[in-house]
Motif scaffolding. Structure first.
Motif, short mmCIF file in Angstrom:
data_model
loop_
_atom_site.label_atom_id
_atom_site.label_comp_id
_atom_site.label_asym_id
_atom_site.label_seq_id
_atom_site.Cartn_x
_atom_site.Cartn_y
_atom_site.Cartn_z
N ASP A 1 -6.66 2.99 2.08
CA ASP A 1 -6.16 1.69 2.52
C ASP A 1 -7.33 0.78 2.91
N ALA A 2 -7.33 -0.43 2.34
CA ALA A 2 -8.41 -1.38 2.61
C ALA A 2 -8.47 -1.79 4.09
N GLU B 1 -7.31 2.11 -4.11
CA GLU B 1 -5.87 1.82 -4.25
C GLU B 1 -5.13 2.73 -3.28
N THR C 1 -6.00 -8.25 -15.85
CA THR C 1 -5.41 -7.10 -15.16
C THR C 1 -3.95 -6.95 -15.62
N PHE D 1 -1.21 -7.19 -13.74
CA PHE D 1 -0.40 -8.27 -13.16
C PHE D 1 -0.75 -9.62 -13.80
N GLY E 1 -7.40 -2.59 -4.28
CA GLY E 1 -6.06 -2.82 -4.84
C GLY E 1 -6.11 -2.81 -6.35
#
Ligand SMILES: C[S@@+](CC[C@H](N)C(=O)[O-])C[C@H]1O[C@@H](n2cnc3c(N)ncnc32)[C@H](O)[C@@H]1O
Length: 216
Positions: free
Chosen positions: A99-100, A72, A195, A197, A49
């Protein structure tokens, strides 16, 4: 202009940075070092992510001794990260557009030395804790490819997600250290890379929570 044209441009822009990503990254399972042109003893660090890539580009730049792989799932977001890495000409940063939820298909036993999860979606409003990237089923998957005694570094703005994650780590056999509920006013801040965010939440006056979870 608008989003349509921007979206149509994604494949062309991805193609320009093709040395940063793989058409079928699952084929690299068990061979990431070799696939990226690194020696067998180089540490592999994995971020899931990664967003638009502020953290992974700075980490790769300040740790040239490691092979850094950032994952990501959103195409336009991973493109922004890939272009950042491309512009900075970082030789040790590669990306997985994926996708994780399928992470076990990308990495093999003992392949990863350190993991980073930063500001993953908290899934609190929708009340779907099983979707959190720190839910025990995810941790079991990570254990399938982390080397013994490896660490997961985790940061979030969200108290509920943080408390949940501490419990999930402990009940999944991880030992916790470097725990803080106010990272930016802690002794750990000097070495911290923010980061996208994280900066946004800090600007809103929200305290950042951080913990290191180490496999026992
Ligand atoms: C809230 S953002 C945080 C981005 C970045 N880590 C930061 O701190 O600025 C969460 C990111 O994780 C990505 N993401 C969420 N679930 C994912 C999954 N299952 N696999 C890969 N990426 C995922 C989202 O697309 C989004 O870019």
């Amino acid at each position: 202009m608008g989003r349509m044209r921007a979206k149509r441009n994604i494949p062309i822009r991805m193609e320009r940075c093709h040395e940063r990503w793989f058409d079928d990254p699952m084929l690299n399972k068990g061979h990431w070092r070799e696939a990226c042109g690194f020696a067998a003893d180089v540490p592999v660090w994995l971020e899931i992510g990664c967003g638009k890539g502020k953290f992974c580009t700075q980490m790769a730049e300040s740790h040239p001794e490691v092979l850094y792989i950032a994952m990501e799932k959103e195409p336009s977001v991973v493109l922004a990260a890939i272009e950042k890495a491309h512009e900075m000409e970082l030789p040790n940063l590669f990306f997985i557009k994926g996708d994780a939820n399928l992470i076990e298909n990308y990495f093999d036993k003992d392949e990863v030395d350190h993991m980073f999860i930063n500001f993953c979606d908290p899934w609190t409003r929708q009340n779907k804790p099983k979707r959190r990237l720190t839910y025990r089923d995810f941790l079991t998957k990570y254990k399938g490819f982390l080397k013994p005694a490896s660490k997961i570094s985790f940061k979030t703005d969200n108290d509920e997600l943080f408390d949940f994650s501490l419990k999930e780590f402990e009940e999944s056999g991880f030992e916790l250290s470097e725990l803080t509920r106010d990272l930016h006013n802690s002794e750990y801040d000097a070495a911290n890379i923010r980061t996208e965010f994280e900066q946004k939440f800090a600007d809103q006056g929200i305290n950042i929570k951080r913990v290191t979870a180490q496999l026992k």
